[in-house]
Design an enzyme around this catalytic site. Structure first.
Site, PDB file in Angstrom:
ATOM      1  N   ASP A  95      -1.268   7.977 -12.332  1.00 57.20           N
ATOM      2  CA  ASP A  95      -1.424   8.662 -11.047  1.00 57.20           C
ATOM      3  C   ASP A  95      -0.724  10.021 -11.083  1.00 57.20           C
ATOM      4  OD1 ASP A  95      -2.363   8.849  -8.454  1.00 57.20           O
ATOM      5  OD2 ASP A  95      -0.839   7.539  -7.591  1.00 57.20           O
ATOM      6  N   HIS A  96      -0.537  10.632  -9.934  1.00 58.02           N
ATOM      7  CA  HIS A  96      -0.033  11.990  -9.750  1.00 58.02           C
ATOM      8  C   HIS A  96       0.943  12.461 -10.835  1.00 58.02           C
ATOM      9  CE1 HIS A  96      -1.604  12.718  -5.657  1.00 58.02           C
ATOM     10  NE2 HIS A  96      -1.533  11.397  -5.588  1.00 58.02           N
ATOM     11  N   GLU A 169       4.980  11.546  -2.027  1.00 61.79           N
ATOM     12  CA  GLU A 169       4.809  10.503  -3.036  1.00 61.79           C
ATOM     13  C   GLU A 169       5.575  10.904  -4.286  1.00 61.79           C
ATOM     14  OE1 GLU A 169       1.431   7.570  -4.900  1.00 61.79           O
ATOM     15  OE2 GLU A 169       0.787   9.570  -4.334  1.00 61.79           O
ATOM     16  N   HIS A 212      -0.375  11.046   2.280  1.00 60.39           N
ATOM     17  CA  HIS A 212       0.242   9.884   1.654  1.00 60.39           C
ATOM     18  C   HIS A 212       1.162   9.193   2.654  1.00 60.39           C
ATOM     19  CE1 HIS A 212      -0.344  12.026  -2.403  1.00 60.39           C
ATOM     20  NE2 HIS A 212      -1.149  10.993  -2.387  1.00 60.39           N
ATOM     21  N   HIS A 249      -7.553  10.204  -1.856  1.00 61.81           N
ATOM     22  CA  HIS A 249      -6.103   9.984  -1.887  1.00 61.81           C
ATOM     23  C   HIS A 249      -5.588   9.802  -0.463  1.00 61.81           C
ATOM     24  CE1 HIS A 249      -4.732  10.977  -6.074  1.00 61.81           C
ATOM     25  NE2 HIS A 249      -6.007  11.328  -6.133  1.00 61.81           N
ATOM     26  N   ASN A 271      -7.426   5.506  -3.627  1.00 63.38           N
ATOM     27  CA  ASN A 271      -6.069   5.055  -3.934  1.00 63.38           C
ATOM     28  C   ASN A 271      -5.491   4.245  -2.780  1.00 63.38           C
ATOM     29  OD1 ASN A 271      -6.453   6.620  -6.189  1.00 63.38           O
ATOM     30  ND2 ASN A 271      -4.564   7.800  -5.944  1.00 63.38           N
TER      31      ASN A 271
END
Length: 340
Positions: A95-96, A169, A212, A249, A271
């Site tokens: 992920d990120h 996040e 997020h 996202h 996600n």
């Protein structure tokens, strides 16, 4: 069934896009959450994606070690083995990865996969994400172009973020404002630099108000129709319908209508982290409160080993998370659509 190969991964994305559904992508941080996620996909009869963030990889290596690469390799090795017991395809994804994680995390993992490819083996991960939301678009696309070429050599896909996702996040935090909306011009620039498949396949996280973390309906203004505008404009220029494989996202807390609209415009991956974290932890809290005098040795007593055994509350946590993943598969339309 083993972890999805690169070829199966592409087939899964094509299948989702043509049939109008999307796969949940679930963040995992431990063997327990990996087991819970795969179980959830199997119970939903859905293929799916499990992913690990920089913070998750550090935790997986050992909280005092914090070795992102080693933690990610351990994540992949464990998932590779336990996935063999299930009859659904599981894709592994990182992920990120902001700019400071590219050199120290993404590139080393890509090199490991490239070495495996040279030896005729499958890559460790099916895809990696480059999160360029904190840098100017030109720089974002320059790094994305380099990583796309490296991904092709490693037989993996790349995920890029074009725009800004609000909230926080893994230490990356963005304000909730007008920057949360990718423009048509951003989409056109992306296609001109990265192509639409001819330079290597990639997924695109276009932002349309995503945030997020936890938020109540009405606090965030999602505009899924923006995805259609960008797909139409880029599609007209390159001669393809829905040219981007889109990622949603910041999906926790979204309404069923918002999710359905996004999927209809080409979202194939969504996600889910915040909701599955809560679904894992909630049964643990219930167990601890209900069995307070069993999990603790109160007033010199000995407690109840069957209640403080980590497997007791761990099984409940995994079941809760798996049930939430089944719900996500149903919302996204992947339930019952496993590729056999």
């Amino acid at each position: 069934m083993p972890i999805a190969t690169a070829e199966v991964y592409s087939e899964l994305l094509d299948r989702a896009k043509s049939r109008g559904f999307a796969y949940p992508a679930v963040n995992c941080t431990s063997s327990q959450t990996i087991n819970a996620a795969i179980r959830g996909f199997a119970e939903a009869e859905s293929d799916g994606i499990i992913q690990i963030s920089t913070g998750g990889a550090e935790y997986m290596s050992g909280p005092t070690i914090k070795d992102r690469v080693r933690g990610a390799v351990a994540f992949a090795a464990f998932a590779q083995e336990v996935a063999k017991s299930y009859d659904v395809n599981i894709v592994l994804h990182t992920d990120h990865a902001p700019k400071d994680a590219v050199e120290a995390w993404v590139k080393p993992l890509l090199e490991l996969s490239a070495e495996r490819a040279r030896n005729g083996e499958q890559p460790l991960f099916g895809s990696h994400m480059w999160d360029g939301s904190a840098v100017p678009l030109d720089e974002n696309l320059q790094i994305a172009e380099e990583l796309l070429a490296l991904s092709a050599k490693a037989n993996t896909l790349l995920e890029v973020e074009i725009g800004v996702v609000g909230g926080e996040e893994d230490g990356v935090e963005n304000a909730i404002n007008d920057k949360l909306y990718t423009t048509v011009e951003d989409g056109l620039a992306t296609a001109r630099v990265l192509g639409t498949g001819e330079k290597g396949r990639y997924l695109t996280a276009l932002t349309f108000g995503n945030v997020h973390g936890v938020y109540k309906p009405g606090n965030v203004k999602l505009r899924p129709e923006l995805l259609k505008e960008i797909q139409d404009a880029v599609g007209a220029e390159v001669g393809k319908e829905k040219p981007f494989d889109l990622v949603f996202h910041g999906g926790s807390g979204s309404t069923a209508e918002e999710i359905a609209a996004a999927v209809s415009h080409g979202v194939v991956k969504m996600n889910i982290d915040t909701d599955t974290q809560y679904a894992f932890t909630r049964p643990v809290a219930d167990h601890m409160f209900r069995d307070y005098d069993g999990v603790l040795k109160i007033d010199g007593e000995v407690g109840n080993k069957k209640q403080y055994d980590p497997r007791a509350w761990g099984k409940a946590a995994e079941a809760g998370m798996a049930a939430r993943i089944v719900e996500a598969c149903e919302n996204l339309g992947s339930a019952g659509n496993a590729l056999k």
